[in-house]
Design an enzyme around this catalytic site. Structure first.
Site, PDB file in Angstrom:
ATOM      1  N   LYS A   1       0.870  -1.187   0.000  1.00 51.15           N
ATOM      2  CA  LYS A   1       0.000   0.000   0.000  1.00 51.15           C
ATOM      3  C   LYS A   1       0.899   1.227   0.000  1.00 51.15           C
ATOM      4  O   LYS A   1       2.038   1.160   0.472  1.00 51.15           O
ATOM      5  CB  LYS A   1      -0.865   0.018   1.263  1.00 51.15           C
ATOM      6  CG  LYS A   1      -2.141   0.803   1.101  1.00 51.15           C
ATOM      7  CD  LYS A   1      -3.202  -0.035   0.424  1.00 51.15           C
ATOM      8  CE  LYS A   1      -4.434   0.746   0.095  1.00 51.15           C
ATOM      9  NZ  LYS A   1      -5.520  -0.137  -0.360  1.00 51.15           N
TER      10      LYS A   1
ATOM     11  N   ASP B   1      -6.958   4.072  -4.567  1.00 45.93           N
ATOM     12  CA  ASP B   1      -7.637   3.902  -3.269  1.00 45.93           C
ATOM     13  C   ASP B   1      -8.291   5.272  -3.000  1.00 45.93           C
ATOM     14  O   ASP B   1      -8.564   6.014  -3.960  1.00 45.93           O
ATOM     15  CB  ASP B   1      -6.630   3.514  -2.174  1.00 45.93           C
ATOM     16  CG  ASP B   1      -7.308   3.014  -0.894  1.00 45.93           C
ATOM     17  OD1 ASP B   1      -7.751   1.864  -0.857  1.00 45.93           O
ATOM     18  OD2 ASP B   1      -7.420   3.794   0.078  1.00 45.93           O
TER      19      ASP B   1
END
Ligand code: NDP
Ligand code: 2IT
Length: 452
Positions: A127, A167
């Site tokens: 991430k 995201d």
């Protein structure tokens, strides 16, 4: 409790880094779930898998300097947490939001490892992102920031190394700018990002994938749990971004009645059913506030965030059959869970990453509410990202129907795998434990097979 688990939990108690609390929350849930697996197989202890999985393989942190429209120099921090690549290249989204810090990205990277494992596809977990706030920025400023961010990030990614995607705050526009800069720096037309605009290598259906996948998972879960299907049922959804909008779209397509959505400022309650075309116009085209919805639909209610007291949220106090938290972490509290139960809700499906607090999840499970945890339920987005990597690698374009069919099958398989694992480990109906055990087992077995 096993010593090994006590030791890991002890580490959290003695940490004094406030940013890490959210990471510990995610880790604690997994550690508690996998106790029966650790008891049944000594290899996991001998290979110190738990110890190794509580630390990311690499955290990259860098400065991002860019110039705004007023010729002022701005500075942000960029990150990439490459958490684990035992199953495939690091894979996971980028978040641009002022709250982003190392702890949040470690939590999201940790979750991504197990989510990606559950898909059965060859992808590791990662991430990244930045504390950059896209709100109120011009298109040109977004472009400048994305270029500056990629001028550093490109050193660490590659189609077989690490493949970022979107995201919160990162959609096709940002991925397009990031890809443009990557190409400029490297002269390489690689599938190094997913969620790209269709025109240069994006997969059809990637924008819809997470939301549609949430609904496919929920349908499969309700069928396995012998509950009535969603057709004709009242559903509540939070959020009004990528995941929320396509969850609403698929729910409407199958005949459910979605009566809510929300953004960071407030909640819309429209008992006649949400006007999705209008929501898309407000949030996608104008990047505006949901407040504008009631200018058009004066019968609908707008409830500002600040007006709801006691640690609860207006969106979870609307009577519904099934609830879909699709905004952000810890947005569904114990108070909300109690309200959902009191109002007759039978199912909660996590579209966002870890939207339920541990206390809320525990309460919902104790009341036998069907609970679809994020790492299983929202895995449709990353699955179609992997389909995009396959298409790019083979220079192919799959049709919308082909991707949709594969997505549906993937979500049904994940649901079955999670339910069967829960049953095999004596916690039938507990999809949290089922997902954590099944995901952990796949990653841990790969780690053992590759040695230390
Ligand atoms: P977007 O940026 O597209 O949308 C986020 C939405 O949530 C916005 O409407 C935002 O409001 C709202 N929001 C943010 N914070 C709050 C809050 N505190 N209360 C209420 N609403 C809030 O992000 P995504 O839809 O992509 O992501 C949503 C969630 O889904 C995240 O948890 C993400 O990690 C997860 N996820 C995303 C995937 C993807 O493919 N994009 C895949 C799997 C999971 P506002 O418009 O005011 O900013
Ligand atoms: O949380 C997630 O799964 C995502 N943000 C999507 C990751 C991806 O690589 O598509």
């Amino acid at each position: 409790m096993l010593d090994i688990i006590e030791n890991e939990l002890d580490k959290f108690t003695h940490s004094n880094c406030a940013d890490d609390m959210i990471f510990f929350q995610a880790m604690r849930e997994v550690i508690v779930s996998i106790a029966p697996l650790l008891e049944s197989d000594v290899r996991y202890k001998r290979f110190a898998i738990l110890d190794r999985l509580t630390i990311p393989e690499r955290i990259i942190k860098f400065k991002v300097t860019w110039m705004d429209d007023n010729q002022n120099i701005q500075v942000n921090t960029g990150y990439r947490v490459q958490y684990n690549n035992s199953l495939g290249p690091y894979k996971g989204g980028l978040r641009f939001h002022p709250t982003v810090n190392e702890g949040i990205l470690k939590f999201l990277g940790f979750e991504q490892v197990f989510k990606n494992a559950l898909t059965g596809l060859p992808i590791g977990g990662a991430k990244g992102g930045s504390d950059f706030d896209p709100k109120g920025k011009s298109d040109f400023e977004i472009m400048k920031f994305c270029s500056a961010f990629m001028s550093e990030l490109h050193k660490y990614i590659g189609p077989r190394i690490d493949v970022p995607a979107g995201d919160i705050g990162v959609g096709a526009r940002e991925i397009g700018y990031l890809f443009g800069e990557y190409k400029k720096i490297t002269s390489s037309y690689d599938g190094v990002l997913t969620g790209k605009p269709f025109i240069f290598g994006g997969s059809l259906m990637r924008p819809e994938a997470t939301g549609y996948g949430v609904v496919y998972f929920t349908q499969a879960m309700l069928e396995l749990e012998k509950k009535e299907p969603l057709q004709g049922k009242i559903c509540t959804v939070s959020g009004a971004g990528n995941v929320a909008i396509y969850t609403i779209e698929k729910l409407q397509m199958i005949g459910a009645v979605v009566v809510s959505c929300s953004d960071s400022e407030g909640t819309i309650y429209d008992c006649r059913g949400i006007d999705l075309k209008l929501i898309k116009e407000i949030k996608f085209a104008k990047r505006g506030s949901l407040k504008e919805y009631v200018d058009v639909h004066i019968e609908a209610k707008y409830i500002p965030v600040a007006s709801y007291p006691d640690g609860g949220h207006a969106v979870w106090n609307i009577p519904c059959y099934a609830a879909f938290p699709c905004a952000t972490q810890n947005e569904l509290t114990k108070v909300d869970a109690q309200n959902l139960i009191n109002n007759g809700c039978i199912s909660v499906s996590e579209g966002a990453n870890m939207p339920s607090t541990p206390e809320a999840a525990e309460l919902l499970l104790s009341q036998k509410i069907c609970f679809a945890p994020a790492k299983a339920c929202n895995a449709g987005g990353v699955s179609v990202s992997e389909f995009e990597m396959s298409q790019n690698a083979s220079m192919q374009k799959w049709s919308f129907e082909q991707v949709d069919q594969k997505l549906k099958e993937t979500m049904q398989q994940i649901c079955k795998r999670v339910a069967l694992t829960a049953r095999d480990y004596g916690v039938e109906g507990n999809y949290i434990d089922g997902a954590n055990i099944a995901g952990f087992k796949r990653v841990a077995d790969a780690m053992i097979a590759e040695g230390i």
